[in-house]
Design a protein around this motif. Structure first.
Motif, PDB file in Angstrom:
ATOM      1  N   ALA A 163      -1.420   4.383   2.604  1.00 47.59           N
ATOM      2  CA  ALA A 163      -0.137   3.667   3.120  1.00 47.59           C
ATOM      3  C   ALA A 163      -0.283   3.794   4.749  1.00 47.59           C
ATOM      4  CB  ALA A 163       1.125   4.007   2.407  1.00 47.59           C
ATOM      5  N   ARG A 221       0.959  -1.192  -0.090  1.00 47.05           N
ATOM      6  CA  ARG A 221      -0.116  -0.073   0.021  1.00 47.05           C
ATOM      7  C   ARG A 221       0.928   1.201  -0.036  1.00 47.05           C
ATOM      8  NH1 ARG A 221      -3.179  -1.241   5.176  1.00 47.05           N
ATOM      9  NH2 ARG A 221      -3.525   1.153   5.128  1.00 47.05           N
ATOM     10  N   ASP A 234      -4.183   6.220  -1.340  1.00 48.11           N
ATOM     11  CA  ASP A 234      -5.447   5.861  -1.716  1.00 48.11           C
ATOM     12  C   ASP A 234      -5.392   5.537  -3.327  1.00 48.11           C
ATOM     13  OD1 ASP A 234      -5.348   8.413  -2.433  1.00 48.11           O
ATOM     14  OD2 ASP A 234      -7.133   9.359  -1.380  1.00 48.11           O
ATOM     15  N   VAL A 246      -6.313  -0.992  -2.397  1.00 45.73           N
ATOM     16  CA  VAL A 246      -5.946   0.404  -2.758  1.00 45.73           C
ATOM     17  C   VAL A 246      -6.291   1.398  -1.663  1.00 45.73           C
ATOM     18  CG1 VAL A 246      -5.628   2.245  -4.402  1.00 45.73           C
ATOM     19  CG2 VAL A 246      -5.758  -0.071  -5.166  1.00 45.73           C
ATOM     20  N   LYS A 247      -5.665   1.604  -0.710  1.00 49.40           N
ATOM     21  CA  LYS A 247      -5.879   2.525   0.375  1.00 49.40           C
ATOM     22  C   LYS A 247      -4.727   3.158   0.935  1.00 49.40           C
ATOM     23  CE  LYS A 247      -6.442  -0.977   3.820  1.00 49.40           C
ATOM     24  NZ  LYS A 247      -7.500  -1.839   4.622  1.00 49.40           N
ATOM     25  N   VAL A 298      -0.023   2.248  -5.510  1.00 49.20           N
ATOM     26  CA  VAL A 298       0.693   0.853  -4.833  1.00 49.20           C
ATOM     27  C   VAL A 298       2.011   0.810  -5.147  1.00 49.20           C
ATOM     28  CG1 VAL A 298       0.637  -1.396  -4.845  1.00 49.20           C
ATOM     29  CG2 VAL A 298      -1.474  -0.296  -4.615  1.00 49.20           C
TER      30      VAL A 298
END
Length: 1548
Positions: free
Chosen positions: A725, A640, A643, A722-723, A646
């Motif tokens: 880190a 991560r 948002d 996906v969010k 990656v």
């Protein structure tokens, strides 16, 4: 960087004035100022001279860049220009009258000037003018030669830089070396250096010769590299950091190291724990020499990660704020792409407005993808900002076509060919790329020419057929099965010119004007050139091979050209490749070579004088790609980042050669649609994939690329959401001691204020001793992370002081340690009262209340803890303001503190008590304000329409990592048997499965990763009772049903719709609805409602097509309602209707004679098939008729029906019994029919059952012997010709031959092994096929069983041989022969036997011999003949033939009778055929034959009865030609009669 550079500095890529120190910059500025004044003077003087000597031509300098505020010394020029600034030639200035400009003269020129001055005194004006004119011409010529020579040197250096990249390479060099430092403990230190070199050196830092890994120590070391400035930050130094550090820089040209030492000293006093880290060297404060001020640069309004598409225009911009702002001072603004400085071009347009820096990318291509950096340099240092630009492929002209290739470059340019390279695209359109087409275009035209006829897969191609001296640009297109891609961006222009030829040219860059004539060296004439040198294969693929060599070493051979020859390896046949046009340059590409073959090559030089000797041949070269496609990368790991992005890392391809880079693709989990994350290969193993959808889960894969092609995809990565880190957590704080014994201490601490966006996975504790106030070295207390905020540190020393620090860890890593705790003395506690409670937490903060939780003390004291006291005070209140919340100790470990003042900030502490008293106070909580935060919700209890009770909580401040945690009495609920938790979005529900007294308690819910969102609900006994009543009330309005509306069939096919309610009152009503229409009682519908049982039913006599639809029963009982529907449409309705009609017909059928059980069959143990059926409702008049295939086979008008069963028995069933059987019952009441189909599969199933009975009746396999071999056999009760059996040997089916046969004799199934050997030993089996599992009988033919059988076989074989070889009279003789006197008699019979028997003839039991009257013959060992030439009465008698050999003796007899008075009828002769039949000889008179035919009815010759019977059974035609008189045949027949039935050979 503003300003122009002299040519000797332009080849340094990293030349940057910003790296000079301030003193040097000041000196350079002064020098440039003075030189600009001198230059202006020179221009004034030279301009005058040029005007007088060049007839009006004026001298002008090349235009200087006006972007730099720093004046530069103007470079003098000797180019003559016209009024339009067009160069028209060279102008050489006359140096006179100034010693400053006389330095360009040589000593000879100076002496010539002095001579001219002396002649000036004595000669006339004409001579002086002539002498001056001569001197001027010579000076001009020498000056022009020097200018031309300097220009040639400059051009050669420029050419070498462009054509030979190695000339730019140089080993690493330290411009600034790291210096040594001495620092206090806990301070930070930075080592930095500046390194140059080409290629860019790889820099590694070492500590005591051990490489430093910053990733392994993220909080300790930080390594940075920016624009050749490299630094190492050491955070919070301790004694272990005292070491020698060195930095190593390495590239392909060499390696260099620089050393520095760091000494860490201990400070024996108070020192700030967080001393600031040193700033970057480039931003250190210091006076600016020109202004005496410090500039602070800030880059704001930044551009973010940008996405574009090919063909679009993109602008990147940032606002730059410089303080203080000086109008006359402008910073240096530079743009970089992937750390390469950008220059203005048609692709890049840069603009600086004084406040905003803008970079415009015109007509985007995938080559523009990369990391763009804005660098703003001032006198005080520089600031940078970077962000990534992604360029996607433009829409293809044809769907499925690949993306365009990229990064087209030209290498190894020569007179007649250029090597073009490119990179493969990331997008192949869904089909593999078949290859690439290379196009060329001459500069100045728009005509593109395709260079290759067939696509090439290798990303490198030599282009031939170029015109020497012309410039070209190139582009590449990709092709797959769907179509052609867009062309790539064109390459930079490149001239088709041999580097060696270009180096020998002696021209200048000025246009030719005729003022200076430069000629080339004349080539030598009449000399044949020598051998080319150093011939080698520089590149080999399956499409082409490139050769390179050096010209011969002789001088004056400028006109040399070359012929290339090839030879297949293993032969001596050399073939010239370029037969028509010789090659001008020492490079050549060969095409159309056979792939897989090996070739050698050589080259010959040629000129007008002839063709020289060939060079040494090359080593054998096999045509094929030498460069393999790289292996697939592995271990793709996504992490991560943000948002929308990656970080993807992977393990590089193993043993990859000439690797260009990697392509990354991503796909949303489950979509199976892959999108490229980069359209330009990256040569690292870590890449940030941007532009992803927040909250989606992605998987990634990577593939490598080189010139040979793209590798296979790596295995897919694990899915990653996906969010944002996560980061490592902040340090814990509030370290306290909960218990202390002699060698251990229990510590407690508080959770970090920032946990990094992820749950804390554990804590690590360090400790150190403190001796005389001096702390020692830190030691790890635990290696494995602990989840609780309390830990016992063991192995301490009693009465020694210690300090502790704690670090928190999460998914992102281990955070920085906390501040060292207070100093604690390790001594055993002996106090009677408890220790302090710990882990205090505040929840459910409201305006007037909050909940405090704690954990009991670790140290209990002398007695167990029996209660707790809570103290409270305002944050700013003095210590004396502490007051107790509860006057009576509470046994719980939580308490809701009420009646607080809104907005006030409070702190809390807890004390434990036991019988000895109240113990130590806990650590004070963090200050908490009594304010209800906006959006705070409470737990709401709800009872839904089904009466289900649930607790509901909603939170508006959720984060992606937030979770709802439900607790009972503030202990997390983990048992789902009582409560079921459901969470959807920002709402969570706790549902009571079966509410009861066990559920009474205080329920709470807290949301993690929020600012303390929590609430509680007290479920008391009274509240539970109320909720149960509400639940019952909610359930009651619905009339419960025991069964939903269903349908069933009754007798006569009637249809019943019914349902049953659990409870219904006498006031209950029912409405019957069909297709939304109310129906009522009538002829068609019969309704019944039994309120006592709750059964509601509706009966219909039959169903018609109009009854297709939905039936509904609507119930109403007061307020309670309910309904149930049944949908009968389509196949469901048709099936029910058909079943109803069938039931009706069945009822009608059973009114007369009918079948209770329909016709079926069974097989008896005797393998008889019995067809049977069971009938009912019959009477005396009832008849039953049997039919097969429509024909009656049995009729019985008066059946007994005692048992009601009809049977038909088939004794030995065969194929002829296959057919359709039918039984018809009938009388005056009607008839019924039953049919059984015994054809095809039906007959096959029947026979399989028969075969099963046969198989089960088989006896075990037995072994017997015959004279031919060994026989295996089994008996069955009944054999059927359709039975299929398989013989096996060692579990494999036997292939029959003449030696191994199988067959059937009666009910015996046998396997005959003729002439058996040891190889025939083993396990034998016979398998009966019954269509199911079958049955197998086995026997072991080995060991003693085989020996006994083989011995018996040998015995029988010997007996058979003896019987076969015994002497026999094979052909029969007649019993009585009657012949007329005087006639000749001839009898012939067959003799058999081995060895050949001895034949003896007897008359009246006396041996006779052969003479003229009686001739006896024995021919060929087979035929014995008896001839009497003329019969007389003396020949009458009994004759016998006796045959004898060693195996036995046999005889044959006949009686001869003579008659008188019969006319002569010729010779009567008899002979036998091979089977022993006696026939007439060929010379027997016809009348004799006819008479014998008449006598055949009552033959005069006495024959045995069996002979007569067989003769009478023969066909009439055969009786005309033979008669059977063979006694041996009779004997054989009698032997065979003793055996069973004739053997039937079983088909294989």
């Amino acid at each position: 960087m503003s300003g122009s550079l002299p040519f000797y500095q332009k080849h340094h890529r990293h030349y940057d004035r910003g790296y000079r120190n301030k003193e040097t910059a000041s000196k350079m500025s002064q020098y440039q100022s003075s030189s600009s004044i001198s230059s202006s003077r020179y221009f004034a003087g030279s301009s005058t001279s040029a005007t007088s000597s060049s007839r009006g031509l004026r001298l002008s300098g090349l235009e200087e860049s006006r972007l730099s505020p720093i004046p530069k010394r103007t470079k003098p020029t000797y180019l003559a220009v016209d009024r339009e600034n067009q160069i028209i030639g060279y102008v050489v200035p006359i140096f006179r009258g100034s010693q400053e400009f006389a330095t360009g003269y040589s000593d000879t020129e100076e002496s010539r000037v002095r001579d001219m001055a002396r002649r000036d005194l004595f000669s006339s004006g004409l001579e002086m003018e002539r002498s001056e004119l001569i001197s001027r011409k010579e000076a001009m010529r020498e000056s022009a030669d020097r200018i031309c020579l300097n220009k040639r040197i400059h051009d050669k250096e420029e050419h070498s830089k462009r054509m030979n990249e190695d000339s730019l390479m140089h080993p690493p060099e330290f411009l600034i070396k790291p210096r040594s430092h001495t620092v206090w403990e806990r301070q930070c230190v930075r080592l930095h250096c500046t390194v140059t070199g080409w290629p860019d050196p790889r820099v590694v830092w070492y500590k005591n010769n051990v490489a430093i890994e910053s990733i392994a120590n993220p909080g300790k070391y930080k390594v940075e590299s920016r624009y050749s400035v490299h630094s190492l930050d050491i955070n919070r130094c301790d004694f272990d950091d005292t070491a020698q550090y060195h930095v190593s820089a390495m590239n392909s040209k060499g390696e260099l190291s620089a050393f520095a030492s760091v000494v860490v000293k201990r400070f024996k006093g108070e020192v700030d724990e967080y001393l600031p880290a040193p700033r970057r060297a480039s931003t250190q404060d210091g006076p600016v020499s020109e202004y005496g001020i410090n500039f602070q640069t800030h880059i704001v309004d930044k551009f973010g990660v940008s996405f574009g598409r090919e063909g679009e225009t993109m602008s990147l911009g940032c606002t730059v704020v410089i303080y203080p702002a000086l109008h006359r001072y402008q910073p240096e603004v530079q743009w970089y792409k992937d750390d390469v400085l950008l220059s203005p071009s048609k692709w890049y347009q840069m603009h600086w407005s004084g406040e905003r820096a803008t970079l415009t990318l015109a007509h985007l291509n995938k080559e523009d993808e990369g990391l763009y950096t804005l660098r703003v340099t001032t006198k005080s240092g520089y600031e940078t900002y970077s962000s990534y630009v992604f360029v996607r492929d433009s829409d293809a002209e044809m769907e499925g076509a690949p993306g365009a290739p990229l990064d087209v470059r030209c290498l190894d340019a020569n007179k007649d060919y250029i090597i073009v390279t490119w990179k493969q695209p990331a997008v192949d359109g869904g089909n593999s790329i078949l290859g690439y087409f290379v196009d060329r275009c001459e500069v100045g035209t728009n005509h593109w020419i395709q260079c290759n006829d067939t696509p090439v897969k290798f990303a490198r191609f030599p282009v031939t057929g170029l015109v020497e001296g012309r410039s070209y640009v190139f582009r590449v297109r990709a092709i797959n099965n769907s179509g052609m891609s867009h062309p790539s961006r064109v390459s930079e222009p490149v001239a088709a010119m041999d580097p060696a030829d270009r180096a020998r040219l002696r021209s200048t860059s000025a246009p030719w004007t005729g003022q200076i004539i430069v000629t080339e060296e004349e080539p030598a004439e009449g000399i044949v050139p020598g051998r080319p040198l150093e011939l080698q294969v520089t590149e080999a693929t399956k499409n082409y091979v490139v050769l390179s060599w050096k010209p011969p070493g002789e001088k004056g051979l400028e006109g040399v050209m070359y012929y290339v020859e090839k030879c297949v390896s293993g032969t001596d046949s050399w073939q010239r490749v370029n037969t028509e046009i010789p090659v001008k340059s020492p490079r050549f590409a060969l095409f159309d070579l056979a792939e897989g073959k090996s070739y050698s090559f050589r080259v010959r030089c040629c000129n007008p004088a002839g063709v020289g000797e060939p060079s040494d041949p090359t080593e054998a070269t096999t045509v094929g790609d030498k460069l393999d496609i790289p292996s697939a990368p592995s271990k793709v790991v996504p992490i991560r980042n943000t948002d929308t992005s990656v970080v993807v890392s992977w393990v590089a391809s193993s043993d990859a050669k000439e690797l260009v880079g990697y392509y990354i693709e991503g796909s949303i989990v489950g979509s199976n649609v892959w999108e490229p994350c980069n359209n330009k290969p990256v040569n690292v193993t870590r890449f940030i994939c941007h532009g992803l959808t927040t909250g989606e889960k992605y998987v990634f894969r990577v593939r490598a690329v080189n010139a040979a092609g793209l590798s296979q995809f790596s295995p897919e990565s694990e899915p990653v959401e996906v969010k944002a880190a996560i980061a490592s957590p902040a340090p814990p704080f509030g370290i306290s001691v909960l218990e202390c014994v002699r060698d251990s201490m229990v510590l407690a601490w508080k959770q970090p204020s920032f946990i990094g966006g992820a749950d804390i996975s554990g804590y690590f504790v360090d400790y150190r001793d403190v001796i005389d106030g001096v702390p020692g070295k830190w030691h790890e207390a635990n290696i494995k992370a602990i989840s609780e905020r309390a830990y016992r540190v063991s192995d301490l020393m009693e009465n020694r002081k210690y300090q502790f620090q704690v670090r928190a860890a999460n998914m992102a890593g281990v955070g920085i340690p906390s501040l060292p705790s207070d100093t604690f003395l390790c001594e055993e506690w002996t106090i009677a009262v408890p220790g302090p409670p710990h882990d205090l937490q505040v929840r459910e903060v409201r305006n007037d209340s909050m909940v405090l939780l704690w954990k009991p003390p670790v140290y209990q004291g002398r007695d167990p803890v029996n209660g707790f006291y809570i103290d409270i005070k305002e944050e700013d209140a003095p210590v004396e303001a502490w007051r107790s919340v509860n006057n009576k100790a509470t046994e719980k470990t939580y308490m809701k503190i009420k009646n607080l003042k809104e907005g006030e900030v409070f702190v809390f502490r807890v004390r434990a008590q036991n019988k000895a008293g109240v113990g130590k106070t806990s650590e004070v909580t963090e200050p908490v304000s009594a304010v209800t935060k906006p959006g705070t919700n409470e737990i709401v209890v709800a009872v839904d329409d089904d009466g289900i009770i649930s607790l509901n909580f909603e939170c508006c401040d959720l984060t992606p990592d937030s979770k709802f945690v439900w607790s009972k009495n503030y202990e997390e609920i983990t048992d789902p048997s009582r409560l079921t938790m459901e969470t959807k979005g920002n709402k969570s529900k706790a549902v009571f499965n079966t509410p009861g007294e066990e559920d009474i308690g205080l329920y709470s819910c807290i949301v993690t990763h929020t600012d303390g969102a929590s609430s509680s609900y007290d479920l008391s006994e009274q509240e539970l009772k109320r909720l149960l009543e509400v639940s019952h009330d909610h359930k009651f309005p619905i009339i419960p049903l025991k069964s939903e509306l269903a349908v069933e069939l009754l007798e006569k096919g009637r249809v019943r719709f019914w349902l049953q309610a659990e409870k219904i009152s006498a006031d209950g009503k029912v409405d019957y609805v069909f297709n939304e229409n109310l129906i009522s009682q009538g002829e068609k519908y019969k309704m019944n409602f039994d309120k006592s049982t709750g059964v509601i039913e509706m009966i219909m006599d039959s169903l018609t097509p109009a009854d297709e639809g939905t039936f509904t029963f609507q119930l109403k009982d007061g307020k309670a309602t309910n309904q149930s529907s049944l949908v009968l449409i389509g196949d469901v309705f048709k099936g029910l209707q058909k079943e109803s009609e069938f039931q009706m017909k069945e009822w009608i059928r059973k009114q007369g004679p009918h079948f209770i059980e329909y016709l079926s069959y069974e097989v008896t143990p005797e393998c008889c098939v019995v067809l049977k059926c069971k009938v009912g409702n019959v009477k005396k008049e009832t008849s039953a008729l049997w039919y097969k295939d429509g024909q009656e086979i049995k009729a019985d008008e008066h059946l007994g029906f005692t048992e009601g069963v009809l049977k038909l028995e088939i004794a030995q069933i065969s194929k002829k019994d296959s057919g359709v059987y039918e039984v018809v019952l009938k009388d005056d009441r009607g008839k019924d029919t039953s049919t059984l189909n015994l054809t095809d599969q039906g007959f096959k199933d029947l026979m399989n059952e028969v075969f099963s009975f046969i198989a089960n009746s088989s006896t075990p396999l037995k072994i017997t012997s015959t004279d031919e071999g060994i026989r295996l056999y089994t008996f069955v009760n009944f054999y059927n010709d359709l039975l299929q059996v398989t013989w096996h040997y060692k579990d494999s089916a036997i292939s029959f031959s003449d030696r191994i046969k199988s067959g059937v004799v009666g009910e015996q199934l046998w396997l005959q092994i003729t002439e058996p050997t040891e190889k025939d030993t083993g396990k034998y089996a016979i398998e009966f096929n019954d269509g199911k599992g079958g049955l197998r009988r086995t026997v072991e033919l080995s060991g003693q069983a085989f020996d006994d059988a083989f011995a018996e076989f040998q015995r029988l074989k010997s007996a058979a041989v003896a019987e076969k070889g015994r002497a026999r009279v094979a052909g029969g003789l007649p019993d009585v022969v009657t012949i007329q006197e005087g006639k000749a008699l001839n009898l012939t019979c067959n003799i058999s036997g081995d060895p050949v028997p001895k034949v003896t003839w007897l008359k009246n039991d006396r041996e006779i011999t052969s003479d003229d009257h009686c001739i006896l013959k024995f021919e060929s060992g087979k035929f014995a003949s008896f001839t009497i030439t003329a019969v007389n009465t003396s020949d009458t008698g009994k004759y016998s033939i006796l045959v004898k050999n060693k195996y036995g003796t046999e005889s044959g007899d006949f009686t001869l009778e003579t008659t008188e008075g019969t006319p002569d009828q010729g010779v009567t002769s008899y002979w036998t055929d091979p089977v022993g039949n006696v026939v007439f000889g060929p010379n027997t008179p016809q009348e004799k034959i006819e008479m014998q035919k008449r006598k055949a009815k009552t033959p005069p010759v006495k024959m045995k009865e069996d002979k007569k019977e067989r003769k009478s059974e023969e066909p009439e035609g055969e009786q005309k030609n033979k008669m059977k008189v063979d006694d041996a045949a009779e004997t054989k027949a009698s032997d065979s009669a003793d055996q069973p039935e004739a053997e039937r050979t079983q088909p294989e």
